[in-house]
Each structure stands twice: as C-alpha cells, then as structure tokens.
Design a protein around this motif. Structure first.
Motif, PDB file in Angstrom:
ATOM      1  N   GLN A 118       0.799  -1.221   0.000  1.00 11.18           N
ATOM      2  CA  GLN A 118       0.000   0.000   0.000  1.00 11.18           C
ATOM      3  C   GLN A 118       0.833   1.274   0.000  1.00 11.18           C
ATOM      4  O   GLN A 118       0.283   2.363   0.034  1.00 11.18           O
ATOM      5  CB  GLN A 118      -0.960   0.003   1.191  1.00 11.18           C
ATOM      6  CG  GLN A 118      -2.043  -1.041   1.066  1.00 11.18           C
ATOM      7  CD  GLN A 118      -2.889  -1.168   2.323  1.00 11.18           C
ATOM      8  OE1 GLN A 118      -2.513  -0.702   3.390  1.00 11.18           O
ATOM      9  NE2 GLN A 118      -4.029  -1.824   2.199  1.00 11.18           N
ATOM     10  N   MET A 119       2.161   1.142  -0.082  1.00 13.56           N
ATOM     11  CA  MET A 119       3.018   2.329  -0.105  1.00 13.56           C
ATOM     12  C   MET A 119       2.756   3.180  -1.352  1.00 13.56           C
ATOM     13  O   MET A 119       2.854   4.397  -1.301  1.00 13.56           O
ATOM     14  CB  MET A 119       4.483   1.943  -0.032  1.00 13.56           C
ATOM     15  CG  MET A 119       4.910   1.478   1.323  1.00 13.56           C
ATOM     16  SD  MET A 119       6.639   1.052   1.336  1.00 13.56           S
ATOM     17  CE  MET A 119       7.106   1.704   2.904  1.00 13.56           C
ATOM     18  N   LYS A 120       2.453   2.540  -2.455  1.00 16.95           N
ATOM     19  CA  LYS A 120       2.088   3.257  -3.678  1.00 16.95           C
ATOM     20  C   LYS A 120       0.582   3.138  -3.809  1.00 16.95           C
ATOM     21  O   LYS A 120       0.029   2.039  -3.792  1.00 16.95           O
ATOM     22  CB  LYS A 120       2.778   2.639  -4.892  1.00 16.95           C
ATOM     23  CG  LYS A 120       2.470   3.354  -6.184  1.00 16.95           C
ATOM     24  CD  LYS A 120       3.239   2.745  -7.331  1.00 16.95           C
ATOM     25  CE  LYS A 120       2.935   3.480  -8.610  1.00 16.95           C
ATOM     26  NZ  LYS A 120       3.645   2.913  -9.738  1.00 16.95           N
ATOM     27  N   SER A 121      -0.072   4.278  -3.980  1.00 17.11           N
ATOM     28  CA  SER A 121      -1.527   4.238  -4.025  1.00 17.11           C
ATOM     29  C   SER A 121      -2.016   3.541  -5.290  1.00 17.11           C
ATOM     30  O   SER A 121      -1.403   3.629  -6.349  1.00 17.11           O
ATOM     31  CB  SER A 121      -2.106   5.651  -3.944  1.00 17.11           C
ATOM     32  OG  SER A 121      -2.039   6.290  -5.187  1.00 17.11           O
ATOM     33  N   ARG A 122      -3.121   2.859  -5.151  1.00 18.70           N
ATOM     34  CA  ARG A 122      -3.721   2.149  -6.280  1.00 18.70           C
ATOM     35  C   ARG A 122      -4.199   3.141  -7.338  1.00 18.70           C
ATOM     36  O   ARG A 122      -4.085   2.898  -8.535  1.00 18.70           O
ATOM     37  CB  ARG A 122      -4.866   1.273  -5.774  1.00 18.70           C
ATOM     38  CG  ARG A 122      -5.309   0.253  -6.766  1.00 18.70           C
ATOM     39  CD  ARG A 122      -6.202  -0.775  -6.178  1.00 18.70           C
ATOM     40  NE  ARG A 122      -7.129  -0.236  -5.182  1.00 18.70           N
ATOM     41  CZ  ARG A 122      -8.159  -0.891  -4.717  1.00 18.70           C
ATOM     42  NH1 ARG A 122      -8.399  -2.094  -5.141  1.00 18.70           N
ATOM     43  NH2 ARG A 122      -8.956  -0.349  -3.826  1.00 18.70           N
ATOM     44  N   ARG A 123      -4.705   4.281  -6.887  1.00 14.89           N
ATOM     45  CA  ARG A 123      -5.176   5.311  -7.818  1.00 14.89           C
ATOM     46  C   ARG A 123      -4.022   5.844  -8.675  1.00 14.89           C
ATOM     47  O   ARG A 123      -4.160   6.000  -9.881  1.00 14.89           O
ATOM     48  CB  ARG A 123      -5.835   6.453  -7.053  1.00 14.89           C
ATOM     49  CG  ARG A 123      -6.324   7.561  -7.970  1.00 14.89           C
ATOM     50  CD  ARG A 123      -6.993   8.690  -7.226  1.00 14.89           C
ATOM     51  NE  ARG A 123      -8.187   8.206  -6.561  1.00 14.89           N
ATOM     52  CZ  ARG A 123      -8.579   8.582  -5.349  1.00 14.89           C
ATOM     53  NH1 ARG A 123      -7.876   9.453  -4.672  1.00 14.89           N
ATOM     54  NH2 ARG A 123      -9.687   8.097  -4.828  1.00 14.89           N
ATOM     55  N   GLU A 124      -2.891   6.103  -8.032  1.00 19.07           N
ATOM     56  CA  GLU A 124      -1.719   6.594  -8.763  1.00 19.07           C
ATOM     57  C   GLU A 124      -1.255   5.575  -9.804  1.00 19.07           C
ATOM     58  O   GLU A 124      -0.959   5.922 -10.949  1.00 19.07           O
ATOM     59  CB  GLU A 124      -0.586   6.891  -7.781  1.00 19.07           C
ATOM     60  CG  GLU A 124       0.687   7.377  -8.429  1.00 19.07           C
ATOM     61  CD  GLU A 124       1.811   7.560  -7.424  1.00 19.07           C
ATOM     62  OE1 GLU A 124       2.959   7.717  -7.878  1.00 19.07           O
ATOM     63  OE2 GLU A 124       1.556   7.532  -6.203  1.00 19.07           O
ATOM     64  N   ALA A 125      -1.208   4.322  -9.429  1.00 12.95           N
ATOM     65  CA  ALA A 125      -0.789   3.271 -10.360  1.00 12.95           C
ATOM     66  C   ALA A 125      -1.766   3.157 -11.530  1.00 12.95           C
ATOM     67  O   ALA A 125      -1.350   2.988 -12.683  1.00 12.95           O
ATOM     68  CB  ALA A 125      -0.682   1.935  -9.625  1.00 12.95           C
ATOM     69  N   THR A 126      -3.066   3.271 -11.251  1.00 16.41           N
ATOM     70  CA  THR A 126      -4.074   3.193 -12.309  1.00 16.41           C
ATOM     71  C   THR A 126      -3.938   4.374 -13.268  1.00 16.41           C
ATOM     72  O   THR A 126      -3.991   4.201 -14.491  1.00 16.41           O
ATOM     73  CB  THR A 126      -5.489   3.159 -11.698  1.00 16.41           C
ATOM     74  OG1 THR A 126      -5.577   2.001 -10.865  1.00 16.41           O
ATOM     75  CG2 THR A 126      -6.557   3.096 -12.764  1.00 16.41           C
ATOM     76  N   ILE A 127      -3.741   5.560 -12.723  1.00 17.08           N
ATOM     77  CA  ILE A 127      -3.552   6.746 -13.570  1.00 17.08           C
ATOM     78  C   ILE A 127      -2.338   6.566 -14.459  1.00 17.08           C
ATOM     79  O   ILE A 127      -2.382   6.848 -15.663  1.00 17.08           O
ATOM     80  CB  ILE A 127      -3.447   8.018 -12.703  1.00 17.08           C
ATOM     81  CG1 ILE A 127      -4.800   8.344 -12.083  1.00 17.08           C
ATOM     82  CG2 ILE A 127      -2.922   9.202 -13.512  1.00 17.08           C
ATOM     83  CD1 ILE A 127      -4.756   9.426 -11.012  1.00 17.08           C
ATOM     84  N   GLN A 128      -1.238   6.078 -13.896  1.00 22.54           N
ATOM     85  CA  GLN A 128      -0.018   5.864 -14.687  1.00 22.54           C
ATOM     86  C   GLN A 128      -0.257   4.843 -15.796  1.00 22.54           C
ATOM     87  O   GLN A 128       0.178   5.032 -16.932  1.00 22.54           O
ATOM     88  CB  GLN A 128       1.129   5.409 -13.782  1.00 22.54           C
ATOM     89  CG  GLN A 128       1.639   6.498 -12.893  1.00 22.54           C
ATOM     90  CD  GLN A 128       2.639   5.991 -11.870  1.00 22.54           C
ATOM     91  OE1 GLN A 128       2.861   4.790 -11.711  1.00 22.54           O
ATOM     92  NE2 GLN A 128       3.244   6.913 -11.145  1.00 22.54           N
ATOM     93  N   ARG A 129      -0.948   3.748 -15.477  1.00 22.85           N
ATOM     94  CA  ARG A 129      -1.212   2.722 -16.488  1.00 22.85           C
ATOM     95  C   ARG A 129      -2.029   3.276 -17.649  1.00 22.85           C
ATOM     96  O   ARG A 129      -1.736   3.026 -18.814  1.00 22.85           O
ATOM     97  CB  ARG A 129      -1.954   1.528 -15.864  1.00 22.85           C
ATOM     98  CG  ARG A 129      -1.059   0.488 -15.274  1.00 22.85           C
ATOM     99  CD  ARG A 129      -1.798  -0.816 -14.987  1.00 22.85           C
ATOM    100  NE  ARG A 129      -3.110  -0.666 -14.381  1.00 22.85           N
ATOM    101  CZ  ARG A 129      -3.326  -0.469 -13.089  1.00 22.85           C
ATOM    102  NH1 ARG A 129      -2.316  -0.380 -12.262  1.00 22.85           N
ATOM    103  NH2 ARG A 129      -4.558  -0.360 -12.615  1.00 22.85           N
ATOM    104  N   TYR A 130      -3.069   4.036 -17.324  1.00 22.33           N
ATOM    105  CA  TYR A 130      -3.925   4.552 -18.388  1.00 22.33           C
ATOM    106  C   TYR A 130      -3.285   5.706 -19.146  1.00 22.33           C
ATOM    107  O   TYR A 130      -3.543   5.884 -20.336  1.00 22.33           O
ATOM    108  CB  TYR A 130      -5.318   4.888 -17.842  1.00 22.33           C
ATOM    109  CG  TYR A 130      -6.091   3.615 -17.619  1.00 22.33           C
ATOM    110  CD1 TYR A 130      -6.650   2.934 -18.691  1.00 22.33           C
ATOM    111  CD2 TYR A 130      -6.204   3.049 -16.360  1.00 22.33           C
ATOM    112  CE1 TYR A 130      -7.324   1.730 -18.507  1.00 22.33           C
ATOM    113  CE2 TYR A 130      -6.872   1.847 -16.169  1.00 22.33           C
ATOM    114  CZ  TYR A 130      -7.433   1.199 -17.244  1.00 22.33           C
ATOM    115  OH  TYR A 130      -8.081   0.000 -17.061  1.00 22.33           O
ATOM    116  N   LEU A 131      -2.425   6.483 -18.498  1.00 25.95           N
ATOM    117  CA  LEU A 131      -1.653   7.491 -19.230  1.00 25.95           C
ATOM    118  C   LEU A 131      -0.736   6.825 -20.253  1.00 25.95           C
ATOM    119  O   LEU A 131      -0.598   7.293 -21.390  1.00 25.95           O
ATOM    120  CB  LEU A 131      -0.840   8.361 -18.272  1.00 25.95           C
ATOM    121  CG  LEU A 131      -1.608   9.462 -17.546  1.00 25.95           C
ATOM    122  CD1 LEU A 131      -0.701  10.168 -16.534  1.00 25.95           C
ATOM    123  CD2 LEU A 131      -2.182  10.467 -18.526  1.00 25.95           C
TER     124      LEU A 131
END
Length: 160
Positions: A118-131
């Motif tokens: 949980q150190m990296k937020s799931r929302r941040e990872a999702t945004i990066q993937r879709y970018l």
C-alpha cells in the motif's frame, strides 16, 4: 528515526495454513509475471506496429506508384491501426484482471505484506497505467497519420 506508528506496529501473520500460503505465493508470482508479460507485449506491439508502418512506406516507395495501390496500403494502415488499438486495450484489461487477483491474494497475506504493497496508491498506479495506454494509442495513431501522409507524398511526388 522511527515515529509512533512504526514503533507500535505489530506483525500479524497470515491466517491461512502453510499449504494455502504456498499456493497464494505461487498465484501471486504467476500474476505479477503475467502483468509484466502483458506490459512487454504492449510495448512490443507498439514497436512492431511502427516498424510495419515503415515497411508499408517502403512498399509504397519501391513497389507501387499509383493512387490505387496507395489507397490499398492506406486501407491496410487503417486496419492495422484499429487492430493494434484493440489489442493494446485487451492487454490493458488483462493487466487489470491480474492486478485484481493480486489485490485479492494480498488480503490473505500478513499485515506487513499489505502495508508494503500500500506504499504506492492504487489510484496513482491506475492513472499511470492509463496514461501510458493513451500514449501508446496516440503513438499508433500518429504513426498511421504519418504513414498516410508519406504514402500521399510518394504518389504525388511521382506524378510531378
């Protein structure tokens, strides 16, 4: 230097038995490998598509010189572009499903495992993937447009 939260952290091991834990670890590794493989396929698809566009330009330059052939090659570019965009999206959904499995597996691991994940937020990872997906799709579309413009240049350059 540790803060109060870190000093009061109490490790709670997984509640599942050893065999189930081993199975979960195997499934976790398999899912992370699958995510990496799908990412690799996305980038490979992008690169090979751009090479295919270059090949189509070479075909237009050295094989055909009339507008009919250029239109046929343009049709091929459009079909390739649609297929590649569909494929990139399928790979993205594949990653999403594997990441959901990883999330479910993580819920059955120790609280330390969960805390580290949980150190990296799931929302941040999702945004990066879709970018990155948007970048890949944009690159494919730009490559298709440049290929089309190149084919037009080849045809009209020969007519002059």
């Amino acid at each position: 230097m540790t803060d109060k939260n870190e000093s009061s952290f109490e490790l709670v091991p997984t509640a599942v038995d050893e065999q189930t834990h081993a199975e979960l670890c195997l499934l976790y590794k398999e899912s992370t490998d699958t995510v990496r493989f799908a990412k690799h396929l996305q980038w490979w698809t992008l690169g090979s598509t751009l090479l295919a566009y270059g090949g189509i330009l070479l075909l237009g330059e050295y094989v055909g010189s009339d507008m009919t052939y250029a239109n046929q090659l343009t049709g091929a570019v459009i079909l390739i572009t649609m297929g590649v965009i569909f494929t990139l999206i399928v790979y993205q959904f594949w990653q999403h499903n594997e990441l959901r499995k990883i999330g479910e597996i993580s819920r059955h691991m120790s609280n330390l495992f969960l805390r580290i994940r949980q150190m990296k937020s799931r929302r941040e990872a999702t945004i990066q993937r879709y970018l990155l997906l948007i970048f890949m799709i944009s690159t494919v579309v730009m490559g298709a447009v440049l290929t089309y413009l190149g084919l037009q240049q080849v045809v009209y350059g020969r007519e002059n």
